[in-house]
Scaffold this motif. Structure first.
Motif, PDB file in Angstrom:
ATOM      1  N   LEU A  99      14.319  -2.188 -39.952  1.00  0.00           N
ATOM      2  CA  LEU A  99      14.279  -2.169 -41.405  1.00  0.00           C
ATOM      3  C   LEU A  99      13.128  -3.034 -41.909  1.00  0.00           C
ATOM      4  CD1 LEU A  99      18.094  -2.661 -42.167  1.00  0.00           C
ATOM      5  CD2 LEU A  99      16.858  -0.534 -41.659  1.00  0.00           C
ATOM      6  N   PRO A 100      12.665  -2.796 -43.137  1.00  0.00           N
ATOM      7  CA  PRO A 100      11.630  -3.662 -43.717  1.00  0.00           C
ATOM      8  C   PRO A 100      12.108  -5.108 -43.783  1.00  0.00           C
ATOM      9  CG  PRO A 100      11.900  -1.665 -45.025  1.00  0.00           C
ATOM     10  CD  PRO A 100      13.035  -1.682 -44.048  1.00  0.00           C
ATOM     11  N   THR A 101      11.237  -6.033 -43.357  1.00  0.00           N
ATOM     12  CA  THR A 101      11.624  -7.451 -43.302  1.00  0.00           C
ATOM     13  C   THR A 101      10.873  -8.310 -44.307  1.00  0.00           C
ATOM     14  OG1 THR A 101       9.941  -7.997 -41.647  1.00  0.00           O
ATOM     15  CG2 THR A 101      12.089  -7.237 -40.832  1.00  0.00           C
ATOM     16  N   GLY A 102       9.763  -7.805 -44.863  1.00  0.00           N
ATOM     17  CA  GLY A 102       8.942  -8.619 -45.746  1.00  0.00           C
ATOM     18  C   GLY A 102       7.883  -9.422 -45.020  1.00  0.00           C
ATOM     19  N   CYS A 103       7.786  -9.247 -43.697  1.00  0.00           N
ATOM     20  CA  CYS A 103       6.824 -10.004 -42.894  1.00  0.00           C
ATOM     21  C   CYS A 103       6.039  -9.066 -41.978  1.00  0.00           C
ATOM     22  CB  CYS A 103       7.541 -11.044 -42.030  1.00  0.00           C
ATOM     23  SG  CYS A 103       8.492 -12.260 -42.964  1.00  0.00           S
ATOM     24  N   MET A 104       4.788  -9.446 -41.719  1.00  0.00           N
ATOM     25  CA  MET A 104       3.969  -8.731 -40.755  1.00  0.00           C
ATOM     26  C   MET A 104       4.107  -9.370 -39.383  1.00  0.00           C
ATOM     27  SD  MET A 104       0.481  -7.865 -42.888  1.00  0.00           S
ATOM     28  CE  MET A 104      -0.309  -7.341 -41.359  1.00  0.00           C
ATOM     29  N   SER A 105       3.732  -8.601 -38.334  1.00  0.00           N
ATOM     30  CA  SER A 105       3.893  -9.083 -36.962  1.00  0.00           C
ATOM     31  C   SER A 105       2.686  -8.720 -36.101  1.00  0.00           C
ATOM     32  CB  SER A 105       5.154  -8.477 -36.327  1.00  0.00           C
ATOM     33  OG  SER A 105       6.319  -8.793 -37.056  1.00  0.00           O
ATOM     34  N   LEU A 106       2.494  -9.528 -35.076  1.00  0.00           N
ATOM     35  CA  LEU A 106       1.531  -9.244 -34.011  1.00  0.00           C
ATOM     36  C   LEU A 106       2.351  -8.973 -32.761  1.00  0.00           C
ATOM     37  CD1 LEU A 106      -1.373  -9.217 -32.808  1.00  0.00           C
ATOM     38  CD2 LEU A 106      -1.153 -11.695 -32.507  1.00  0.00           C
ATOM     39  N   VAL A 107       2.197  -7.784 -32.178  1.00  0.00           N
ATOM     40  CA  VAL A 107       3.103  -7.321 -31.124  1.00  0.00           C
ATOM     41  C   VAL A 107       2.334  -7.064 -29.829  1.00  0.00           C
ATOM     42  CG1 VAL A 107       4.798  -5.563 -30.468  1.00  0.00           C
ATOM     43  CG2 VAL A 107       4.560  -6.231 -32.882  1.00  0.00           C
ATOM     44  N   PHE A 108       2.893  -7.572 -28.726  1.00  0.00           N
ATOM     45  CA  PHE A 108       2.343  -7.296 -27.398  1.00  0.00           C
ATOM     46  C   PHE A 108       3.443  -6.694 -26.532  1.00  0.00           C
ATOM     47  CE2 PHE A 108      -0.376 -10.690 -28.985  1.00  0.00           C
ATOM     48  CZ  PHE A 108      -1.646 -10.226 -28.656  1.00  0.00           C
ATOM     49  N   HIS A 109       3.166  -5.527 -25.974  1.00  0.00           N
ATOM     50  CA  HIS A 109       4.068  -4.918 -24.991  1.00  0.00           C
ATOM     51  C   HIS A 109       3.558  -5.275 -23.601  1.00  0.00           C
ATOM     52  CE1 HIS A 109       6.750  -2.516 -27.451  1.00  0.00           C
ATOM     53  NE2 HIS A 109       5.730  -2.023 -28.132  1.00  0.00           N
ATOM     54  N   CYS A 110       4.337  -6.068 -22.878  1.00  0.00           N
ATOM     55  CA  CYS A 110       3.986  -6.421 -21.503  1.00  0.00           C
ATOM     56  C   CYS A 110       4.693  -5.505 -20.503  1.00  0.00           C
ATOM     57  CB  CYS A 110       4.352  -7.877 -21.224  1.00  0.00           C
ATOM     58  SG  CYS A 110       3.581  -9.053 -22.357  1.00  0.00           S
ATOM     59  N   GLY A 111       5.648  -4.723 -20.989  1.00  0.00           N
ATOM     60  CA  GLY A 111       6.347  -3.751 -20.163  1.00  0.00           C
ATOM     61  C   GLY A 111       6.126  -2.354 -20.736  1.00  0.00           C
ATOM     62  N   GLU A 112       7.157  -1.523 -20.655  1.00  0.00           N
ATOM     63  CA  GLU A 112       7.057  -0.183 -21.236  1.00  0.00           C
ATOM     64  C   GLU A 112       7.057  -0.275 -22.763  1.00  0.00           C
ATOM     65  OE1 GLU A 112       6.528   2.506 -19.436  1.00  0.00           O
ATOM     66  OE2 GLU A 112       6.591   1.267 -17.632  1.00  0.00           O
ATOM     67  N   ARG A 113       6.421   0.683 -23.406  1.00  0.00           N
ATOM     68  CA  ARG A 113       6.311   0.667 -24.859  1.00  0.00           C
ATOM     69  C   ARG A 113       7.464   1.416 -25.514  1.00  0.00           C
ATOM     70  NH1 ARG A 113       0.529   3.149 -25.625  1.00  0.00           N
ATOM     71  NH2 ARG A 113       1.052   4.142 -23.637  1.00  0.00           N
ATOM     72  N   LEU A 114       7.684   1.125 -26.797  1.00  0.00           N
ATOM     73  CA  LEU A 114       8.704   1.822 -27.575  1.00  0.00           C
ATOM     74  C   LEU A 114       8.127   3.109 -28.150  1.00  0.00           C
ATOM     75  CD1 LEU A 114      10.262  -1.167 -29.560  1.00  0.00           C
ATOM     76  CD2 LEU A 114      11.103  -0.126 -27.439  1.00  0.00           C
ATOM     77  N   LYS A 115       8.979   4.100 -28.258  1.00  0.00           N
ATOM     78  CA  LYS A 115       8.578   5.377 -28.849  1.00  0.00           C
ATOM     79  C   LYS A 115       9.042   5.433 -30.296  1.00  0.00           C
ATOM     80  CE  LYS A 115       8.919  10.390 -28.225  1.00  0.00           C
ATOM     81  NZ  LYS A 115       9.490  11.481 -27.382  1.00  0.00           N
ATOM     82  N   VAL A 116       8.116   5.748 -31.214  1.00  0.00           N
ATOM     83  CA  VAL A 116       8.442   5.892 -32.629  1.00  0.00           C
ATOM     84  C   VAL A 116       8.888   7.332 -32.864  1.00  0.00           C
ATOM     85  CG1 VAL A 116       7.607   5.673 -34.983  1.00  0.00           C
ATOM     86  CG2 VAL A 116       6.719   4.151 -33.206  1.00  0.00           C
ATOM     87  N   VAL A 117      10.137   7.518 -33.250  1.00  0.00           N
ATOM     88  CA  VAL A 117      10.728   8.848 -33.332  1.00  0.00           C
ATOM     89  C   VAL A 117       9.998   9.727 -34.335  1.00  0.00           C
ATOM     90  CG1 VAL A 117      12.818  10.133 -33.923  1.00  0.00           C
ATOM     91  CG2 VAL A 117      12.980   8.006 -32.603  1.00  0.00           C
ATOM     92  N   SER A 118       9.697   9.190 -35.527  1.00  0.00           N
ATOM     93  CA  SER A 118       9.080  10.006 -36.575  1.00  0.00           C
ATOM     94  C   SER A 118       7.688  10.499 -36.190  1.00  0.00           C
ATOM     95  CB  SER A 118       8.994   9.207 -37.881  1.00  0.00           C
ATOM     96  OG  SER A 118       8.179   8.055 -37.708  1.00  0.00           O
ATOM     97  N   GLN A 119       7.001   9.763 -35.310  1.00  0.00           N
ATOM     98  CA  GLN A 119       5.661  10.140 -34.888  1.00  0.00           C
ATOM     99  C   GLN A 119       5.649  10.823 -33.520  1.00  0.00           C
ATOM    100  OE1 GLN A 119       3.426   6.493 -35.000  1.00  0.00           O
ATOM    101  NE2 GLN A 119       3.832   6.125 -37.162  1.00  0.00           N
ATOM    102  N   ASN A 120       6.799  10.779 -32.839  1.00  0.00           N
ATOM    103  CA  ASN A 120       6.913  11.337 -31.485  1.00  0.00           C
ATOM    104  C   ASN A 120       5.801  10.790 -30.592  1.00  0.00           C
ATOM    105  OD1 ASN A 120       8.175  12.919 -29.488  1.00  0.00           O
ATOM    106  ND2 ASN A 120       6.749  14.617 -29.840  1.00  0.00           N
TER     107      ASN A 120
END
Length: 266
Positions: free
Chosen positions: A36-57
């Motif tokens: 959900l929207p949190t009001g904050c931005m993030s810097l994200v590093f995947h060191c393992g497998e990545r997440l799949k965004v359903v809406s973008q497939n």
């Protein structure tokens, strides 16, 4: 097996970074999660497998900046997850990336799509880090170096604005502009450049987070009382806004999820 850890920033970065979180998950099979929207931005590093965004497939980038979100996102794990995420204060991400963060709104921008050699160098070093503690230290050092370069004179005024929003159930853009000592037009431009969304949308996101926080701490509250305490015009308005940001009515959400507000918890 899943482990989740919150790491607090060094004192020098505390005004600018809310926290780091680390997630490791080796659970078999696919796991779906709604963010959900949190009001904050993030810097994200995947060191393992990545997440799949359903809406973008499609998979999230290996390392990316996650902008302000104005709606929910469904993601699915695709294997062994190992994530390190830096969560910025609502108004501070711009000082680390030197471009208007409104460009990131509702987007995950790969670090390698940005013209930032130092940030790309950090991504390369993260890939060579042999444990999570070293990886977090690399991020801290990068952010400290950026912070030492100086921050915008708009940071203190926006800090006052964000504090007022967090502490006030009812406010308006004119009042926020007065706190920032700016005209409404100037204020909306500066706000969007530093926080990543319009003041109006940010107020709605924080109202959602306030709703989640109250539900977290008082799950038996009536919806009429909840809408009043969160500043909605009425219960119908709250349900409409809640569905827009989460995909569920409050009743449906409570039946599926445990309400929690990162914004008001930390």
């Amino acid at each position: 097996m899943q482990t989740f850890k919150i790491i607090h920033p060094s004192p020098a970065l505390k005004p600018f970074v809310r926290y780091y979180w680390v997630l490791q998950d080796s659970s078999p099979g696919m796991v779906s999660q709604r963010t959900l929207p949190t009001g904050c931005m993030s810097l994200v590093f995947h060191c393992g497998e990545r997440l799949k965004v359903v809406s973008q497939n499609d998979l999230q980038p290996r390392c990316f900046i996650s902008g302000q979100e104005t709606s929910f996102t469904d993601v699915i794990s695709t294997g062994n997850i190992e994530m390190i995420v830096t969560v910025f204060q609502p108004h501070t991400a711009k000082m680390f990336f030197h471009i208007p963060v409104s460009l990131f709104c509702n987007r995950n921008i790969s670090i390698y799509d940005m013209e930032d050699i130092e940030l790309q160098d950090l991504a390369g070093k993260m890939g060579d880090a042999d444990n999570l503690e070293k990886a977090v230290t690399l991020i801290e050092n990068f952010l400290l170096n950026r912070a030492l370069l100086g921050n915008s004179y708009n940071i203190p005024r926006l800090s006052n604005v964000v504090r007022h929003i967090s502490n006030s159930v009812q406010t308006n853009i004119k009042g926020l502009a007065d706190i920032a000592c700016l005209s409404e037009k100037q204020f909306c431009r500066v706000f969007s450049e530093h926080i990543g969304t319009t003041p109006k949308d940010f107020l709605r996101i924080i109202r959602l987070q306030r709703t989640l926080s109250i539900l977290q701490h008082n799950p038996k509250i009536g919806f009429a009382q909840l809408s009043y305490e969160c500043g909605y015009t009425d219960q119908s308005h709250m349900i409409k806004e809640f569905r827009l940001f989460t995909g569920y009515t409050p009743k449906e959400y409570i039946s599926r999820c445990a309400p929690v507000s990162d914004y008001f918890t930390f």
